[in-house]
Design an enzyme around this catalytic site. Structure first.
Site, PDB file in Angstrom:
ATOM      1  N   GLN A  11       4.147 -14.864   5.316  1.00 26.47           N
ATOM      2  CA  GLN A  11       3.371 -14.192   6.357  1.00 26.47           C
ATOM      3  C   GLN A  11       1.866 -14.248   6.059  1.00 26.47           C
ATOM      4  O   GLN A  11       1.064 -14.634   6.913  1.00 26.47           O
ATOM      5  CB  GLN A  11       3.819 -12.730   6.464  1.00 26.47           C
ATOM      6  CG  GLN A  11       3.072 -11.908   7.491  1.00 26.47           C
ATOM      7  CD  GLN A  11       3.696 -10.551   7.718  1.00 26.47           C
ATOM      8  OE1 GLN A  11       3.958 -10.155   8.849  1.00 26.47           O
ATOM      9  NE2 GLN A  11       3.952  -9.816   6.659  1.00 26.47           N
ATOM     10  N   ASP A  36       8.117 -23.904  -7.483  1.00 25.24           N
ATOM     11  CA  ASP A  36       8.931 -22.777  -7.935  1.00 25.24           C
ATOM     12  C   ASP A  36       8.144 -22.086  -9.042  1.00 25.24           C
ATOM     13  O   ASP A  36       8.070 -22.569 -10.170  1.00 25.24           O
ATOM     14  CB  ASP A  36      10.277 -23.285  -8.459  1.00 25.24           C
ATOM     15  CG  ASP A  36      11.140 -22.176  -9.047  1.00 25.24           C
ATOM     16  OD1 ASP A  36      10.711 -21.000  -9.029  1.00 25.24           O
ATOM     17  OD2 ASP A  36      12.238 -22.487  -9.551  1.00 25.24           O
ATOM     18  N   TYR A 125      10.085  -2.795  -7.454  1.00 22.90           N
ATOM     19  CA  TYR A 125       9.083  -3.664  -6.830  1.00 22.90           C
ATOM     20  C   TYR A 125       7.683  -3.336  -7.347  1.00 22.90           C
ATOM     21  O   TYR A 125       6.945  -4.216  -7.801  1.00 22.90           O
ATOM     22  CB  TYR A 125       9.143  -3.525  -5.309  1.00 22.90           C
ATOM     23  CG  TYR A 125       7.966  -4.143  -4.592  1.00 22.90           C
ATOM     24  CD1 TYR A 125       7.794  -5.520  -4.565  1.00 22.90           C
ATOM     25  CD2 TYR A 125       7.024  -3.337  -3.950  1.00 22.90           C
ATOM     26  CE1 TYR A 125       6.705  -6.094  -3.906  1.00 22.90           C
ATOM     27  CE2 TYR A 125       5.929  -3.900  -3.295  1.00 22.90           C
ATOM     28  CZ  TYR A 125       5.775  -5.275  -3.288  1.00 22.90           C
ATOM     29  OH  TYR A 125       4.696  -5.826  -2.651  1.00 22.90           O
ATOM     30  N   TRP A 150       0.851  -2.315   3.915  1.00 26.06           N
ATOM     31  CA  TRP A 150       1.350  -2.285   5.302  1.00 26.06           C
ATOM     32  C   TRP A 150       0.940  -3.556   6.064  1.00 26.06           C
ATOM     33  O   TRP A 150       0.394  -3.494   7.156  1.00 26.06           O
ATOM     34  CB  TRP A 150       0.838  -1.040   6.022  1.00 26.06           C
ATOM     35  CG  TRP A 150       1.368   0.255   5.518  1.00 26.06           C
ATOM     36  CD1 TRP A 150       1.880   0.527   4.280  1.00 26.06           C
ATOM     37  CD2 TRP A 150       1.416   1.504   6.246  1.00 26.06           C
ATOM     38  NE1 TRP A 150       2.247   1.853   4.192  1.00 26.06           N
ATOM     39  CE2 TRP A 150       1.977   2.473   5.373  1.00 26.06           C
ATOM     40  CE3 TRP A 150       1.029   1.895   7.536  1.00 26.06           C
ATOM     41  CZ2 TRP A 150       2.167   3.801   5.741  1.00 26.06           C
ATOM     42  CZ3 TRP A 150       1.207   3.208   7.909  1.00 26.06           C
ATOM     43  CH2 TRP A 150       1.779   4.155   7.036  1.00 26.06           C
TER      44      TRP A 150
END
Length: 294
Positions: A11, A36, A125, A150
């Site tokens: 994104q 990777d 996380y 956010w």
């Protein structure tokens, strides 16, 4: 300037790649297929072969709830992967921008967090991302750590797209009203990163769209802008609710708001207010209707 972007198909990565290329930089976009990051030898090989001046490290394990039962997976990508990038960058003298998160804090502060507040992540996380920050500090001499929150953008799934879809499908929507933070449009963040790498003002930054809101208030604004900018018919009746009504595997911070102290101290241009970012997102969405519900 030659810039390598990890997580280039994500994104944020897609907008970073586009914004930097538009500004005239030579951009090497590396998705998972090309790089990777958990493979040290591959990182060294790919990064040395391209020999970039900068690496913007967007690749991350971002599934907050899944990480609670996949500790190894989260640390492998967010911590070991970041070490691999840092070590590889140092060998060629490249600077690194690491995208981090508001989840490094415990979310209980009464005020917005500044860059130098004590961290206290409450999730796997958050801990894995904080460990990634430390890896960058330990193994790379030229670095920026940019914490954001956010995030929403045209590409991939996010809260804004989910609310647009649910607002047209559901008669009623309950949205949490006791968690606050700063929504961040990926294009605004990418523009900030573009400006940042033109400096040598290395260090730790908080970068989100300015201002703050709750998820409920954010959803109200999403519906308002969707009606005005996109002409969407939002059917759902919106109702506020508490975090306790929607328990999740990973605890959510009550306060994710971050103060942009380092941006001010370094006299850099701040990001726009989150309402401006949201409005621009809707304007951009209008140009790409195929992305509305993806």
């Amino acid at each position: 300037m030659k810039v390598l972007v990890t997580g280039a198909n994500g994104q944020l990565g897609q907008d970073v790649t586009h914004v930097l290329a538009e500004a005239g930089h030579q951009v090497i976009g590396c998705g998972r297929a090309e790089l990777d990051i958990t493979n040290m030898e591959l990182c060294e090989q790919v990064i040395s072969s391209h020999n970039p001046n900068f690496i913007i490290h967007c690749a991350a394990y971002t599934a907050v709830d899944a990480a609670e039962t996949d500790t190894d997976g989260a640390y492998l990508v967010n911590t070991i992967g970041t070490r691999n990038i840092a070590v590889s960058a140092e060998k060629i003298g490249a600077a690194v921008v690491y995208i981090s998160t508001d989840y490094v804090f415990n979310g209980t502060s009464e005020t917005a967090y500044v860059e130098y507040d004590d961290t206290d992540p409450q999730t796997i996380y958050g801990r894995s991302k904080l460990a990634g920050e430390q890896m960058l500090r330990d193994f790379c001499s030229k670095w920026f750590i940019v914490r954001t929150s956010w995030v929403f953008g045209l590409h991939g799934n996010n809260f804004v797209k989910t609310m647009l879809r649910l607002g047209q499908e559901k008669p009623q929507l309950k949205v949490v009203n006791d968690q606050k933070g700063s929504p961040t449009y990926t294009v605004d963040l990418a523009q900030f990163l573009l400006n940042l790498i033109s400096t040598e003002k290395y260090g730790l930054y908080h970068a989100s769209n300015r201002g703050s809101c709750t998820w409920y208030e954010f959803t109200q604004a999403i519906f308002e802008e969707a009606r005005e900018q996109l002409g969407l018919e939002i059917m759902a009746e919106l109702q506020p609710c508490t975090t306790a009504e929607f328990p999740r595997p990973a605890p959510r911070p009550a306060n994710s708001t971050m103060d942009h102290l380092a941006i001010r101290l370094n006299q850099l241009e701040d990001l726009p207010h989150w309402r401006e970012g949201l409005k621009q997102f809707m304007v951009d969405m209008k140009q790409h209707p195929e992305l509305y519900l993806k």
